[in-house]
Design a protein around this motif. Structure first.
Motif, PDB file in Angstrom:
ATOM      1  N   ASP A 131      -5.932  -0.090  -0.459  1.00 15.42           N
ATOM      2  CA  ASP A 131      -5.936  -0.045   1.004  1.00 15.42           C
ATOM      3  C   ASP A 131      -5.314  -1.357   1.489  1.00 15.42           C
ATOM      4  O   ASP A 131      -5.819  -2.444   1.185  1.00 15.42           O
ATOM      5  N   SER A 168       1.442   4.353  -3.177  1.00 16.70           N
ATOM      6  CA  SER A 168       0.825   5.609  -2.756  1.00 16.70           C
ATOM      7  C   SER A 168       1.712   6.784  -3.135  1.00 16.70           C
ATOM      8  O   SER A 168       2.935   6.663  -3.223  1.00 16.70           O
ATOM      9  N   THR A 169       1.061   7.898  -3.370  1.00 21.17           N
ATOM     10  CA  THR A 169       1.743   9.142  -3.662  1.00 21.17           C
ATOM     11  C   THR A 169       1.126  10.210  -2.780  1.00 21.17           C
ATOM     12  O   THR A 169      -0.068  10.491  -2.902  1.00 21.17           O
ATOM     13  N   GLY A 170       1.926  10.784  -1.925  1.00 17.35           N
ATOM     14  CA  GLY A 170       1.388  11.787  -1.012  1.00 17.35           C
ATOM     15  C   GLY A 170       0.374  11.154  -0.073  1.00 17.35           C
ATOM     16  O   GLY A 170       0.654  10.188   0.611  1.00 17.35           O
ATOM     17  N   ASN A 171      -0.823  11.718  -0.052  1.00 14.49           N
ATOM     18  CA  ASN A 171      -1.887  11.194   0.809  1.00 14.49           C
ATOM     19  C   ASN A 171      -2.803  10.221   0.085  1.00 14.49           C
ATOM     20  O   ASN A 171      -3.725   9.679   0.682  1.00 14.49           O
ATOM     21  N   GLU A 172      -2.593  10.017  -1.204  1.00 15.44           N
ATOM     22  CA  GLU A 172      -3.467   9.147  -1.987  1.00 15.44           C
ATOM     23  C   GLU A 172      -2.792   7.811  -2.250  1.00 15.44           C
ATOM     24  O   GLU A 172      -1.612   7.747  -2.563  1.00 15.44           O
ATOM     25  N   SER A 173      -3.579   6.754  -2.151  1.00 14.15           N
ATOM     26  CA  SER A 173      -3.068   5.412  -2.389  1.00 14.15           C
ATOM     27  C   SER A 173      -3.986   4.688  -3.371  1.00 14.15           C
ATOM     28  O   SER A 173      -5.198   4.911  -3.384  1.00 14.15           O
ATOM     29  N   CYS A 228       0.833  -1.200   0.000  1.00  3.73           N
ATOM     30  CA  CYS A 228       0.000   0.000   0.000  1.00  3.73           C
ATOM     31  C   CYS A 228       0.871   1.255   0.000  1.00  3.73           C
ATOM     32  O   CYS A 228       0.604   2.199  -0.740  1.00  3.73           O
ATOM     33  N   MET A 229       1.913   1.261   0.813  1.00  3.23           N
ATOM     34  CA  MET A 229       2.814   2.418   0.852  1.00  3.23           C
ATOM     35  C   MET A 229       3.580   2.570  -0.462  1.00  3.23           C
ATOM     36  O   MET A 229       3.843   3.677  -0.908  1.00  3.23           O
TER      37      MET A 229
END
Length: 179
Positions: free
Chosen positions: A68, A60-65, A56-57
């Protein structure tokens, strides 16, 4: 012959070795990040949750993934029994598509699509040998060794600016003499 070895052969071999090292390093990183997808049946719950969170990490880019991690772990645990324990990511993606399970497993669906479309190869070593093969085959009859080496190095190391090469060539071949 020693000059050819020092100026051309060693450069090509060094480039090939570096490319292979980069390729295996990249493949190892991708295996570590996406390894949960084909190997989820072999993991215990804690390892599965950790690897899903890491994936998941990664996605992800910034606060968007894209996915989940916790839901991915739940989806993987609830996946019906598969026909084979050693399915590749593409085979698992095909299985989900054929059974029309995309809506039931959206995070797994997205993660598998990303994993199957990743470009993980570093092909500069292959390009180097292909370029040399093209140059040598096409211009073989009228070209000396210095010219072949120069063209191959220019073709392989295309990061060098053409202006620098043109200026160097012009300075070497200038017929004017300063008196």
């Amino acid at each position: 012959m020693k000059r050819l070895e020092a100026t051309f052969f060693n450069v090509v071999v060094d480039t090939a070795i570096e490319s292979l090292t980069d390729r295996f390093k990249t493949l190892g990183e991708v295996r570590d990040r996406f390894g949960v997808l084909p190997n989820f049946q072999k993991l215990d719950d804690q390892a599965l949750n950790n690897q899903c969170d890491n994936l998941c990490m990664t996605l992800s880019t910034g606060n968007e993934s894209d996915i989940d991690g916790k839901e991915l772990a739940v989806e993987v645990n609830n996946l019906p029994r598969l026909s084979s324990d050693d399915m590749t990511a593409l085979e698992l993606l095909t299985f989900i598509h054929k059974k029309h399970l995309e809506e039931l497993y959206p995070n797994l669906w997205v993660a598998l699509r990303i994993a199957c479309t990743l470009s993980v190869t570093v092909a500069s070593a292959e390009r180097s040998f292909s370029k040399l093969k093209l140059i040598k085959t096409y211009l073989r009859s009228s070209m000396g060794q210095d010219r072949l080496s120069g063209l191959a190095i220019i073709s392989i190391n295309h990061e060098v600016s053409n202006e620098d090469i043109t200026d160097d060539f012009a300075n070497k071949k200038a017929r004017k003499q300063t008196f």
